[in-house]
Write a protein that holds these residues in place. Structure first.
Motif, PDB file in Angstrom:
ATOM      1  N   LYS A 169       0.885  -1.272  -0.053  1.00  0.00           N
ATOM      2  CA  LYS A 169      -0.084  -0.062  -0.138  1.00  0.00           C
ATOM      3  C   LYS A 169       0.900   1.250  -0.214  1.00  0.00           C
ATOM      4  N   THR A 170       2.068   1.153   0.817  1.00  0.00           N
ATOM      5  CA  THR A 170       2.698   2.461   0.689  1.00  0.00           C
ATOM      6  C   THR A 170       3.390   2.761  -0.388  1.00  0.00           C
ATOM      7  N   ASP A 173       0.828   3.662  -3.224  1.00  0.00           N
ATOM      8  CA  ASP A 173       0.291   4.856  -3.136  1.00  0.00           C
ATOM      9  C   ASP A 173       1.254   6.058  -3.449  1.00  0.00           C
ATOM     10  N   PRO A 176       2.182   4.906  -8.029  1.00  0.00           N
ATOM     11  CA  PRO A 176       1.143   4.050  -8.797  1.00  0.00           C
ATOM     12  C   PRO A 176       1.597   3.598 -10.279  1.00  0.00           C
TER      13      PRO A 176
END
Length: 212
Positions: A169-170, A173, A176
């Motif tokens: 996720k890190t 985000d 991308p």
């Protein structure tokens, strides 16, 4: 799972990863298995390399045959554990350029600090594949990719052996536009930011420095 993340779930990769995870796996066995899995990860990360055509002669007849086109790509190892994936990548593409980024994690803040940075000068014109076996918090991977973007690179990929959902996720985000290739997305991070179930510290197991 993020759209730009590929898990290489080939049975041989998963079998070899299980052997690597075992506490009793020796340093030599760990290195050998990482090299073998690294080849599979490299095949996936590089599956869409552009091709051109050249004229050759086989023992039977002339033909127009495919070859890699464009500038040589760059493999960028995040020191020190990234060097464990560098070998198999160079086995696949021996002519590739090599860069290295040294990042040390502050054990209190878990944030990376840069202590070394050396990459080819024309990185902006190449495909750059960043290598680091563990995508845990994601902070080091985010920093490494940002350092390369800051010198003009536009085409990047990130290859790791294991990832935690938090790290995925890190990273996605923050970047991308950068595809991630991994052999497994594990359950979570523990309170010390180690991947669970994971395999411990990849650098220590690769270089035999646990407890040193």
């Amino acid at each position: 799972m993020a759209q730009n993340v590929t898990v290489v779930d080939h049975p041989l990769v998963q079998h070899k990863l299980t052997l690597m995870r075992r506490r009793e796996a020796s340093t030599a066995e760990f290195r050998k298995l990482l090299r073998e899995i690294g080849l599979f990860l490299g095949y996936e990360a590089l599956r869409d390399l552009p091709l051109g055509k050249i004229d050759i002669e086989t023992p039977v007849c002339p033909m127009e045959a495919p070859v890699l086109a464009g500038k040589k790509l760059t493999f960028i190892s995040v020191l020190r554990a990234g060097d464990g994936l560098l070998g198999p990548m160079l086995d696949l593409v021996p002519s590739a350029r090599v860069g290295q980024i040294g990042l040390a994690r502050d054990e209190e803040t878990l944030q990376p600090t840069k202590y070394f940075f050396k990459v080819p000068v024309d990185t902006a014109d190449r495909l750059n594949v960043v290598l680091d076996p563990m995508l845990a918090t994601g902070h080091s991977a985010v920093r490494a990719v940002q350092e390369i973007k800051d010198i003009g690179a536009k085409d990047l990929r990130f290859v790791c052996l294991l990832a935690a959902p938090e790290g995925i996720k890190t990273f996605t985000d923050a970047h991308p536009d950068v595809p991630v290739v991994t052999a497994s997305i594990d359950e979570r991070l523990n309170e010390k930011a180690y991947i669970v179930p994971g395999l411990g510290d990849a650098g220590d197991r690769l270089f035999g420095t646990k407890g040193a």
